[in-house]
Design a protein around this motif. Structure first.
Motif, PDB file in Angstrom:
ATOM      1  N   ASP A  40       0.749  -1.039   0.035  1.00  0.00           N
ATOM      2  CA  ASP A  40       0.006   0.073  -0.142  1.00  0.00           C
ATOM      3  C   ASP A  40       0.766   1.328  -0.143  1.00  0.00           C
ATOM      4  O   ASP A  40       1.148   2.040   0.914  1.00  0.00           O
ATOM      5  CB  ASP A  40      -0.975   0.193   1.157  1.00  0.00           C
ATOM      6  CG  ASP A  40      -2.017   1.068   1.165  1.00  0.00           C
ATOM      7  OD1 ASP A  40      -2.191   1.952   0.312  1.00  0.00           O
ATOM      8  OD2 ASP A  40      -2.978   0.906   1.929  1.00  0.00           O
ATOM      9  N   ARG A  41       1.510   1.751  -1.027  1.00  0.00           N
ATOM     10  CA  ARG A  41       2.189   2.680  -1.399  1.00  0.00           C
ATOM     11  C   ARG A  41       1.383   4.214  -0.805  1.00  0.00           C
ATOM     12  O   ARG A  41       2.156   5.058  -0.410  1.00  0.00           O
ATOM     13  CB  ARG A  41       2.901   2.880  -2.838  1.00  0.00           C
ATOM     14  CG  ARG A  41       3.759   1.680  -3.054  1.00  0.00           C
ATOM     15  CD  ARG A  41       4.977   1.806  -1.941  1.00  0.00           C
ATOM     16  NE  ARG A  41       5.932   0.710  -1.922  1.00  0.00           N
ATOM     17  CZ  ARG A  41       7.036   0.551  -2.456  1.00  0.00           C
ATOM     18  NH1 ARG A  41       7.354   1.387  -3.080  1.00  0.00           N
ATOM     19  NH2 ARG A  41       7.579  -0.593  -2.271  1.00  0.00           N
ATOM     20  N   THR A  42       0.243   4.099  -1.142  1.00  0.00           N
ATOM     21  CA  THR A  42      -0.587   5.226  -0.713  1.00  0.00           C
ATOM     22  C   THR A  42      -0.570   5.464   0.547  1.00  0.00           C
ATOM     23  O   THR A  42      -0.357   6.802   1.231  1.00  0.00           O
ATOM     24  CB  THR A  42      -2.100   5.205  -1.322  1.00  0.00           C
ATOM     25  OG1 THR A  42      -2.070   5.107  -2.622  1.00  0.00           O
ATOM     26  CG2 THR A  42      -2.867   6.552  -0.939  1.00  0.00           C
ATOM     27  N   SER A  45       2.843   6.814   1.690  1.00  0.00           N
ATOM     28  CA  SER A  45       2.966   8.410   1.524  1.00  0.00           C
ATOM     29  C   SER A  45       2.170   9.096   2.461  1.00  0.00           C
ATOM     30  O   SER A  45       2.525  10.157   2.868  1.00  0.00           O
ATOM     31  CB  SER A  45       2.310   8.662  -0.182  1.00  0.00           C
ATOM     32  OG  SER A  45       2.970   8.108  -1.061  1.00  0.00           O
ATOM     33  N   PRO A  82       9.280   5.515  -3.439  1.00  0.00           N
ATOM     34  CA  PRO A  82       8.693   5.561  -4.799  1.00  0.00           C
ATOM     35  C   PRO A  82       7.103   5.579  -4.551  1.00  0.00           C
ATOM     36  O   PRO A  82       6.471   5.205  -3.471  1.00  0.00           O
ATOM     37  CB  PRO A  82       9.324   4.312  -5.259  1.00  0.00           C
ATOM     38  CG  PRO A  82       9.478   3.342  -4.037  1.00  0.00           C
ATOM     39  CD  PRO A  82      10.022   4.317  -2.932  1.00  0.00           C
ATOM     40  N   LEU A  83       6.429   6.112  -5.452  1.00  0.00           N
ATOM     41  CA  LEU A  83       5.000   6.442  -5.598  1.00  0.00           C
ATOM     42  C   LEU A  83       4.472   5.228  -5.751  1.00  0.00           C
ATOM     43  O   LEU A  83       3.246   4.728  -5.323  1.00  0.00           O
ATOM     44  CB  LEU A  83       4.527   7.506  -6.330  1.00  0.00           C
ATOM     45  CG  LEU A  83       5.075   8.883  -6.014  1.00  0.00           C
ATOM     46  CD1 LEU A  83       4.482   9.850  -6.986  1.00  0.00           C
ATOM     47  CD2 LEU A  83       4.683   9.311  -4.599  1.00  0.00           C
ATOM     48  N   ARG A  84       5.042   4.167  -6.550  1.00  0.00           N
ATOM     49  CA  ARG A  84       4.578   2.964  -7.010  1.00  0.00           C
ATOM     50  C   ARG A  84       5.447   1.816  -6.641  1.00  0.00           C
ATOM     51  O   ARG A  84       6.604   2.152  -6.634  1.00  0.00           O
ATOM     52  CB  ARG A  84       4.085   3.178  -8.431  1.00  0.00           C
ATOM     53  CG  ARG A  84       2.937   3.983  -8.872  1.00  0.00           C
ATOM     54  CD  ARG A  84       2.737   3.995 -10.418  1.00  0.00           C
ATOM     55  NE  ARG A  84       3.761   4.508 -10.954  1.00  0.00           N
ATOM     56  CZ  ARG A  84       3.903   4.735 -12.410  1.00  0.00           C
ATOM     57  NH1 ARG A  84       2.826   4.063 -12.899  1.00  0.00           N
ATOM     58  NH2 ARG A  84       4.785   5.285 -12.909  1.00  0.00           N
ATOM     59  N   SER A  85       4.794   0.728  -6.493  1.00  0.00           N
ATOM     60  CA  SER A  85       6.004  -0.605  -6.302  1.00  0.00           C
ATOM     61  C   SER A  85       6.506  -0.746  -7.655  1.00  0.00           C
ATOM     62  O   SER A  85       5.957  -0.512  -8.556  1.00  0.00           O
ATOM     63  CB  SER A  85       4.883  -1.753  -5.674  1.00  0.00           C
ATOM     64  OG  SER A  85       3.943  -2.217  -6.748  1.00  0.00           O
ATOM     65  N   ARG A  87       6.435  -3.529  -9.362  1.00  0.00           N
ATOM     66  CA  ARG A  87       5.929  -4.273 -10.168  1.00  0.00           C
ATOM     67  C   ARG A  87       4.875  -3.495 -10.950  1.00  0.00           C
ATOM     68  O   ARG A  87       4.339  -3.814 -12.051  1.00  0.00           O
ATOM     69  CB  ARG A  87       5.459  -5.418  -9.451  1.00  0.00           C
ATOM     70  CG  ARG A  87       4.270  -5.144  -8.621  1.00  0.00           C
ATOM     71  CD  ARG A  87       3.889  -6.344  -7.879  1.00  0.00           C
ATOM     72  NE  ARG A  87       2.963  -6.178  -6.878  1.00  0.00           N
ATOM     73  CZ  ARG A  87       3.315  -5.965  -5.401  1.00  0.00           C
ATOM     74  NH1 ARG A  87       4.492  -5.787  -5.168  1.00  0.00           N
ATOM     75  NH2 ARG A  87       2.350  -5.252  -4.483  1.00  0.00           N
ATOM     76  N   SER A  88       4.530  -2.487 -10.703  1.00  0.00           N
ATOM     77  CA  SER A  88       3.587  -1.581 -11.311  1.00  0.00           C
ATOM     78  C   SER A  88       4.165  -0.622 -12.147  1.00  0.00           C
ATOM     79  O   SER A  88       3.555   0.275 -12.933  1.00  0.00           O
ATOM     80  CB  SER A  88       2.546  -0.829 -10.207  1.00  0.00           C
ATOM     81  OG  SER A  88       3.310   0.082  -9.561  1.00  0.00           O
ATOM     82  N   LEU A  89       5.431  -0.509 -12.274  1.00  0.00           N
ATOM     83  CA  LEU A  89       6.298   0.653 -12.958  1.00  0.00           C
ATOM     84  C   LEU A  89       6.137   0.065 -14.361  1.00  0.00           C
ATOM     85  O   LEU A  89       6.415   0.995 -15.147  1.00  0.00           O
ATOM     86  CB  LEU A  89       7.493   0.955 -12.476  1.00  0.00           C
ATOM     87  CG  LEU A  89       7.618   1.558 -11.111  1.00  0.00           C
ATOM     88  CD1 LEU A  89       8.949   1.791 -10.740  1.00  0.00           C
ATOM     89  CD2 LEU A  89       6.807   2.975 -10.987  1.00  0.00           C
TER      90      LEU A  89
END
Length: 90
Positions: A40-42, A45, A82-85, A87-89
């Motif tokens: 849960d990168r959100t 943040s 990083p804003l996204r994990s 694997r989602s980049l």
């Protein structure tokens, strides 16, 4: 989302690591936070921005003439994550 007491936690209002005395979040705290919030990168943040908000006020209150700049605090508390994990980049 915390799984217990983090060994590399901030000592407030100084915002240094209680374990290694480096500016918090230290390298170990960053690794722990990335692992803890991997799904849960959100939430990571939101957590980091909350810490940034508190640290800015507390560090300024301690020493208004020598407090870190807003840019330095942003880089220290939020800019490294990083804003996204990974694997989602892709």
């Amino acid at each position: 989302m915390s799984t217990g007491t983090r060994p590399h936690a901030p000592v407030r209002p100084l915002w240094i690591c209680k374990r290694c005395a480096h500016p918090w979040p230290c390298a170990e705290a960053r690794l722990t936070l990335l692992a803890e919030y991997a799904g849960d990168r959100t939430a990571l943040s939101v957590h980091l921005y909350g810490q940034l908000y508190d640290a800015a006020a507390e560090l300024h209150r301690l020493n208004p003439d020598e407090a870190p700049s807003p840019q330095a605090l942003f880089a220290r508390f939020v800019g490294w994550a990083p804003l996204r994990s990974p694997r989602s980049l892709g």
